[in-house]
Write an enzyme that holds these catalytic residues in place. Structure first.
Site, PDB file in Angstrom:
ATOM      1  N   ASP A  46      28.388  26.771  25.104  1.00  0.00           N
ATOM      2  CA  ASP A  46      27.854  27.100  26.231  1.00  0.00           C
ATOM      3  C   ASP A  46      29.046  27.531  27.464  1.00  0.00           C
ATOM      4  OD1 ASP A  46      28.522  24.595  27.114  1.00  0.00           O
ATOM      5  OD2 ASP A  46      26.503  23.937  27.609  1.00  0.00           O
ATOM      6  N   GLU A  48      31.112  24.986  28.555  1.00  0.00           N
ATOM      7  CA  GLU A  48      31.483  23.785  29.091  1.00  0.00           C
ATOM      8  C   GLU A  48      32.755  23.381  28.865  1.00  0.00           C
ATOM      9  OE1 GLU A  48      28.951  20.256  28.582  1.00  0.00           O
ATOM     10  OE2 GLU A  48      26.990  21.347  29.606  1.00  0.00           O
ATOM     11  N   ARG A 105      43.159  31.507  50.431  1.00  0.00           N
ATOM     12  CA  ARG A 105      42.772  32.442  51.122  1.00  0.00           C
ATOM     13  C   ARG A 105      41.396  32.149  51.981  1.00  0.00           C
ATOM     14  NH1 ARG A 105      43.203  37.822  47.463  1.00  0.00           N
ATOM     15  NH2 ARG A 105      42.626  36.204  45.856  1.00  0.00           N
ATOM     16  N   GLN A 106      40.752  31.337  51.574  1.00  0.00           N
ATOM     17  CA  GLN A 106      39.641  30.875  52.403  1.00  0.00           C
ATOM     18  C   GLN A 106      39.873  29.652  53.354  1.00  0.00           C
ATOM     19  OE1 GLN A 106      35.821  31.054  50.154  1.00  0.00           O
ATOM     20  NE2 GLN A 106      36.834  32.384  48.572  1.00  0.00           N
ATOM     21  N   LYS A 204      48.789  46.490  61.179  1.00  0.00           N
ATOM     22  CA  LYS A 204      47.729  47.160  60.525  1.00  0.00           C
ATOM     23  C   LYS A 204      46.346  47.172  61.477  1.00  0.00           C
ATOM     24  CE  LYS A 204      46.845  43.880  57.265  1.00  0.00           C
ATOM     25  NZ  LYS A 204      46.681  43.446  55.833  1.00  0.00           N
ATOM     26  N   ASP A 234      46.887  41.201  45.594  1.00  0.00           N
ATOM     27  CA  ASP A 234      45.947  41.067  44.759  1.00  0.00           C
ATOM     28  C   ASP A 234      45.723  42.554  44.422  1.00  0.00           C
ATOM     29  OD1 ASP A 234      43.372  40.718  43.571  1.00  0.00           O
ATOM     30  OD2 ASP A 234      42.481  39.955  45.420  1.00  0.00           O
ATOM     31  N   GLY A 237      46.409  47.740  47.556  1.00  0.00           N
ATOM     32  CA  GLY A 237      46.022  48.696  48.297  1.00  0.00           C
ATOM     33  C   GLY A 237      46.906  48.778  49.741  1.00  0.00           C
ATOM     34  N   THR A 238      46.907  47.632  50.289  1.00  0.00           N
ATOM     35  CA  THR A 238      47.712  47.545  51.702  1.00  0.00           C
ATOM     36  C   THR A 238      49.170  47.606  51.311  1.00  0.00           C
ATOM     37  OG1 THR A 238      46.012  46.080  52.500  1.00  0.00           O
ATOM     38  CG2 THR A 238      47.951  46.003  53.418  1.00  0.00           C
TER      39      THR A 238
END
Length: 339
Positions: A46, A48, A105-106, A204, A234, A237-238
């Protein structure tokens, strides 16, 4: 408390090649065989996670090698469960070695009703009984303050400086370090100082969330070989757009030095098709097959510096000494040409 014995390494499934490389480098430094503790980290049907350590670790100085990269949640749970297994097995000290610290990042609340997940993860690690953390290039310096235990944050810039001085030895006067945003200026300035080059910034702006940023180059890059420096790439794009803007502003070439190559989704395809001559990443995150196959992506090793940092932590000597070129160069001896 009994005296700590030789440092012992144990690894999850996040980045086994790096863990094995660290063990090999420690064997070279110590002049004796250092291997990974025999253990199994498996899944039940499952999903775990189950951990079993097959060697005696009572009274040992244990180092868990585990990046919390994709799949971030699985790798984080592996780390927590391994730490619990070691503490319940009477290990004298447990140090988490996270080459890449996920959820970094958070690190603050940018909007109402959002979490500070980096702090939550820090609480989870401390609550599991981990007594020290060793990582590389945290996304934000304040994350170290989220922990109530010592945190040693290594930097990739000294390694990048060695690589740059080797790769661009004949044209060092053409180089210009570029920060892809205002928030990364301190990181870019650090590398620029190490290689004695000027600094530029790509500013930017976003009119609306989710829209492609409008970018402006601050600084004269005409005729320069630009080196974009950042901690995380990540979707790329930037990064690829910044490279285009620099070429349009008159840059001769664009190369990028990124510590953590997350490279999710269309990132590899974007980098391959971009105007960037090369993207250099470290192996803090295990490179995927598409990354390894990309003609303009290159990986530099971090095992030498992590191996020495682990030994310094174990024997109670300075970790910050590894930030100096005089200390780091011998560790990477043979990997880069002499200046």
């Amino acid at each position: 408390m009994p005296q700590l014995q030789e440092p012992k390494l144990i690894s999850g499934n996040a980045n086994m090649p790096l863990a094995q490389a660290i063990a090999r480098r420690m064997s070279m430094h110590r002049g004796m065989q250092v291997g990974l503790v025999d253990a199994r980290v498996e899944r039940f049907n499952d999903g775990e996670i189950f951990v079993e350590v097959f060697e005696n670790v009572r009274g040992e100085d244990m180092f868990i090698l585990q990046s919390t990269s994709n799949p971030a949640n699985d790798n984080l749970m592996e780390l927590l469960i391994m730490a619990d297994a070691l503490r319940r097995s009477s290990a004298a000290r447990v140090t988490a070695v996270l080459p890449y610290f996920g959820y970094a990042r958070q690190d603050r609340r940018t909007k109402a009703r959002t979490p500070i997940t980096a702090k939550l993860v820090a609480n989870m690690l401390v609550g599991t009984g981990i007594e020290r953390v060793l990582t590389m290039d945290l996304h934000a310096a304040q994350i170290r303050g989220f922990f109530d235990i010592p945190v040693d944050n290594l930097y990739a810039s000294p390694i990048f400086a060695l690589d740059i001085k080797s790769e661009f030895r004949d044209r060092m006067d053409e180089l210009m370090v570029v920060s892809p945003d205002v928030g990364g200026v301190a990181r870019a300035r650090e590398l620029a100082k190490r290689i004695n080059s000027p600094l530029a910034i790509v500013d930017k702006r976003r009119e609306k969330p989710g829209e492609i940023a409008e970018m402006t180059v601050i600084g004269d890059v005409t005729g320069k070989t630009c080196l974009i420096v950042d901690d995380i790439c990540d979707t790329a794009g930037t990064l690829c757009k910044a490279a285009e803007v620099l070429i349009e502003a008159g840059a001769k070439e664009v190369h990028s030095y990124i510590t953590h190559g997350v490279l999710s989704g269309p990132a590899v395809e974007r980098v391959t098709n971009s105007v960037m001559k090369s993207l250099v990443i470290t192996d803090t995150i295990a490179p995927t097959k598409p990354v390894q196959a990309a003609h303009n992506i290159r990986v530099v090793p971090t095992a030498p510096v992590f191996a020495q940092a682990i030994l310094n932590i174990w024997n109670g000597t300075s970790v910050s000494s590894l930030f100096e070129a005089e200390t780091l160069s011998p560790i990477y001896d043979g990997m880069y040409a002499a200046e």
